[in-house]
Design an enzyme around this catalytic site. Structure first.
Site, short mmCIF file in Angstrom:
data_model
loop_
_atom_site.label_atom_id
_atom_site.label_comp_id
_atom_site.label_asym_id
_atom_site.label_seq_id
_atom_site.Cartn_x
_atom_site.Cartn_y
_atom_site.Cartn_z
N ASP A 93 -13.22 13.45 40.44
CA ASP A 93 -14.41 14.14 40.94
C ASP A 93 -15.70 13.58 40.34
O ASP A 93 -15.69 12.99 39.26
CB ASP A 93 -14.35 15.64 40.60
CG ASP A 93 -13.45 16.41 41.55
OD1 ASP A 93 -12.77 15.76 42.36
OD2 ASP A 93 -13.43 17.65 41.47
N HIS A 123 -12.01 13.21 36.06
CA HIS A 123 -13.40 12.96 36.43
C HIS A 123 -13.76 11.51 36.11
O HIS A 123 -13.41 11.01 35.04
CB HIS A 123 -14.36 13.89 35.67
CG HIS A 123 -14.23 15.33 36.04
ND1 HIS A 123 -13.25 16.15 35.50
CD2 HIS A 123 -14.95 16.11 36.90
CE1 HIS A 123 -13.37 17.37 36.01
NE2 HIS A 123 -14.39 17.37 36.86
#
Length: 774
Positions: free
Chosen positions: A104, A256
């Site tokens: 993400d 991430h």
């Protein structure tokens, strides 16, 4: 009093400037529009950059603990992949011993390429949920990511929690990200992950409508089974532990590749892949999970672009045409290269709009940092100028106000006062009344430049009423102010000539103070202290501050540096021989006062400032008139500087002006003012997108420095401080107008336009000096 009639003969042919007047007037409006468009374009670029730089915060919801009563139980308890085929909510789970690696908040120029290197080294695919603003800033990374065979999903454009946004905002966030992907990699996608989402059991009554709406538009929403919590930076071992599914279960795992410092993620990722493979796990994409579970390829999203769409079989490594018009080499269960099933080739309007967005962002990415550096340089230069002005102004004041200071023997001989006048019926009587009180012997020469309002008759009547026998009125056909001044110089009886405007009044001691520097044989011209008489209006008060601080404080500095650029038309004195030596007042420029001042320097004469010689002038009373006056001043100054550009390589006093005075004028009267409005725009940009408090404090600090300089200038001129209350408003309104005027002048100069003299409307409200004071 004597009167000289106008010359006889044929009417004077229009001058070169007058012939160009009509053409120039027709060009002014487009130039104004162009100046405004330039400022608007830069403002838009900064706003775009600020919008793109909206920071991604910590992964947390805007609101927690909301009810989920409207969400179906089979969704809350289902797998991490949610679609709405046929309008029915369906969830898909990741098969056992299978990992769908998802990332993400990217792309990030530091961390995403490192993640891609690891995935390529281990032949593992990833599904990257990207923030549109980051995609538009780093399109090359996205292109490489897709070429490597990874999958892309939407993570909104600004990383906003869509649960609490309007339908229009939701649509905008999705569409803008699709355009960014189209411009970066030539694709759109059908995968979506909401910011601040986690597992499906976290869906509540606020977020559920968003997922339903996007599902109806053909998007597949992706959640997680396992969260590495790498954004917390807990350490490599904990990241690996938290990302590991229990009991061999399959999982959609969250890492991430942006949103903060990700060095722990980079260290943990290869160890995690090795650990999971040792446990017998394979890695795939979200499309691969759906294909393996028989869910088929994600639907094409409305408005997501048209083109090839490999079917479900392609996601498993074969070729297929299920729901697609083309074939693609697929990704097997453990990596490879493919056009992912969730991707659609962007074509047509979507592709071109996407490329336009990327191009605009590239312009913003280059422009804003360049502006930041440029404005920093400008800011340092302006602060340096303030410091230099204060130091030199203080030195000038102390030097000139010493009891023992003297220019030489007192100048007592008579001088000639030349008053060029064109339609000055409202002011000329007041001008003569002030000159009648002069304590220095003078002759007054009024040159009526073809007035049509009876200026010469009013002047004659006023002189008779005042008993002034030292007044001559010379009438000439309209030829412009320079010609009127030259006519006055030719008819002057004395070797010192004082020039003043027809709307100006002198104090009784003004002429006496003004001519004393001529005791020094090196002095060829003297600048007086021009003051705004009609200062009781807002516009007048703004100009009053400008005159005291911007003009007179500057003149003290320029005097000590021996590079005075302008003797004000309202009050100046010259040696008659010096004026004739340089050819008189030139019609080559619209700033004849700046032109002749520079010519004086080039001829070797010294130009000084006499602060005690005060004149009260009527400043423009409306914004339109003010614009016209300052436009002419700015443009005329540029003309004069260009005309005397050879002084840059001259020797002696001419070279001193060229290498000291001219750069100061160019930097602080042309370049820095052009950038000054951008300082305010950048301040607003910083308040909105960076740090409101810090930007506000910086702006207030600069304003404080300006107020201090202005207060010191007011003290030197013994002015009342109450007018400084208008200064903050001046910075927000009046200053912006002056910058636009300067930009307008620059555009006119660059496009080769010409201007003519503009006569300002006078009211005659500046009467005696005593009445003008305060």
């Amino acid at each position: 009093m004597t009167t000289t009639p106008p010359s006889r003969g044929r009417r004077r042919a229009p001058s070169r400037m007058e012939r160009a007047a009509g053409r120039a007037a027709a060009l002014q409006k487009p130039r104004v529009i162009l100046a405004l468009l330039l400022l608007l374009a830069l403002t838009c670029v900064m706003l775009l950059d600020g919008y793109l730089r909206a920071e991604v915060g910590g992964d947390q919801r805007v609101r927690t603990g909301a009810s989920s009563s409207d969400v179906p139980d089979d969704v809350l308890e289902g797998g991490p992949i949610l679609s709405f085929r046929g309008g029915q909510a369906t969830t898909v789970s990741v098969p056992d011993k299978t990992i769908a690696l998802t990332f993400d908040d990217g792309p990030n120029p530091t961390w995403t390429p490192q993640v891609l290197e690891i995935l390529e080294e281990y032949d593992v695919p990833g599904t990257f949920f990207m923030v549109g603003s980051m995609v538009s800033r780093y399109p090359d990374i996205v292109d490489d990511l897709v070429d490597q065979g990874n999958e892309v999903g939407i993570h909104t454009f600004t990383h906003v929690d869509l649960s609490y946004q309007s339908d229009a905002r939701v649509t905008r966030e999705i569409e803008q990200t699709q355009l960014a992907l189209a411009g970066a990699a030539g694709i759109t996608t059908t995968l979506f992950r909401a910011p601040y989402s986690s597992e499906t059991d976290a869906i509540d009554n606020y977020s559920w409508p968003v997922y339903k709406k996007l599902g109806e538009d053909g998007y597949t929403s992706v959640f997680i089974d396992t969260d590495s919590d790498d954004w917390k930076k807990p350490g490599v071992s904990k990241i690996i532990k938290w990302a590991t599914p229990e009991d061999g279960e399959g999982a959609s795992v969250l890492f991430h590749d942006a949103g903060g410092e990700r060095s722990q993620t980079i260290k943990a990722l290869p160890k995690y892949i090795e650990k999971m493979r040792a446990k017998g796990y394979t890695f795939t994409t979200i499309s691969g999970v759906m294909a393996e579970q028989g869910a088929g390829a994600p639907d094409a999203a409305a408005g997501a672009g048209q083109g090839t769409a490999p079917g479900a079989e392609a996601a498993q490594g074969g070729t297929g045409t299920d729901n697609g018009t083309g074939t693609g080499t697929g990704t097997g269960a453990d990596g490879g290269s493919q056009l992912q099933a969730a991707h659609r080739e962007a074509t047509g309007t979507t592709l071109y709009e996407g490329k336009a967005l990327i191009a605009a962002v590239r312009v913003a990415e280059w422009t804003v940092p360049a502006l930041s550096v440029g404005l920093m340089v400008v800011g340092v230069a302006v602060m340096g100028r303030f410091g230099m002005m204060l130091i030199l102004a203080r030195r000038h004041y102390r030097q000139r106000n010493k009891r023992r200071f003297s220019w030489g023997p007192t100048v007592t001989r008579p001088v000639s006062v030349i008053v060029p006048a064109y339609n000055e019926k409202e002011c000329i009587a007041n001008t003569l009344k002030s000159l009648a009180k002069s304590t220095h012997p003078i002759e007054v020469i009024i040159v009526d430049d073809g007035s049509s309002d009876g200026t010469s008759e009013i002047a004659r009547e006023a002189a008779d009423a005042l008993g002034m026998t030292n007044v001559r009125v010379i009438r000439q056909e309209n030829a412009g102010k320079p010609a009127a001044l030259n006519n006055g110089v030719r008819n002057a009886s004395h070797d010192i000539v004082v020039m003043m405007d027809g709307d100006t009044v002198f104090e009784a001691e003004t002429v006496r103070h003004l001519v004393q520097p001529f005791a020094d044989p090196e002095v060829g011209a003297v600048a007086g202290n021009a003051k705004v008489g009609n200062r009781n209006t807002v516009i007048g008060a703004w100009q009053h501050i400008e005159y005291v601080m911007g003009f007179n404080l500057d003149r003290r500095m320029y005097d000590l540096l021996r590079c005075m650029p302008t003797i004000p038309g309202a009050i100046g004195a010259f040696r008659r021989e010096a004026v004739l030596e340089v050819g008189g007042m030139s019609e080559d420029t619209l700033a004849e006062d700046t032109d002749i001042t520079i010519a004086m320097h080039r001829a070797g004469w010294r130009v000084v400032y006499q602060e005690h010689a005060r004149a009260w002038t009527e400043a423009p009373g409306s914004l339109k008139q003010l614009w016209s006056q300052r436009y002419r001043w700015s443009y005329g100054t540029m003309q004069a500087l260009w005309k005397h550009r050879e002084s840059l390589t001259d020797k002696g006093p001419s070279g001193r002006f060229g290498r000291v005075g001219m750069p100061l004028v160019v930097i602080f009267q042309i370049i820095t003012p052009v950038f000054a409005p951008l300082i305010d725009v950048f301040t607003a940009y910083s308040m909105i997108f960076i740090d409101f408090k810090a930007a506000l404090l910086a702006w207030l600090a600069v304003l404080g420095i300006q107020l201090f300089c202005a207060a010191y200038a007011f003290r030197l001129d013994r002015e009342k401080y109450r007018y400084l209350l208008m200064m903050p408003l001046q910075q927000l309104a009046y200053r912006q107008m002056m910058y636009l005027v300067l930009i307008h002048s620059c555009v006119t100069a660059l496009t080769g336009g010409r201007l003519r003299w503009q006569k300002l409307k006078r009211t005659g409200e500046v009467g005696t000096p005593a009445g003008a004071g305060g």
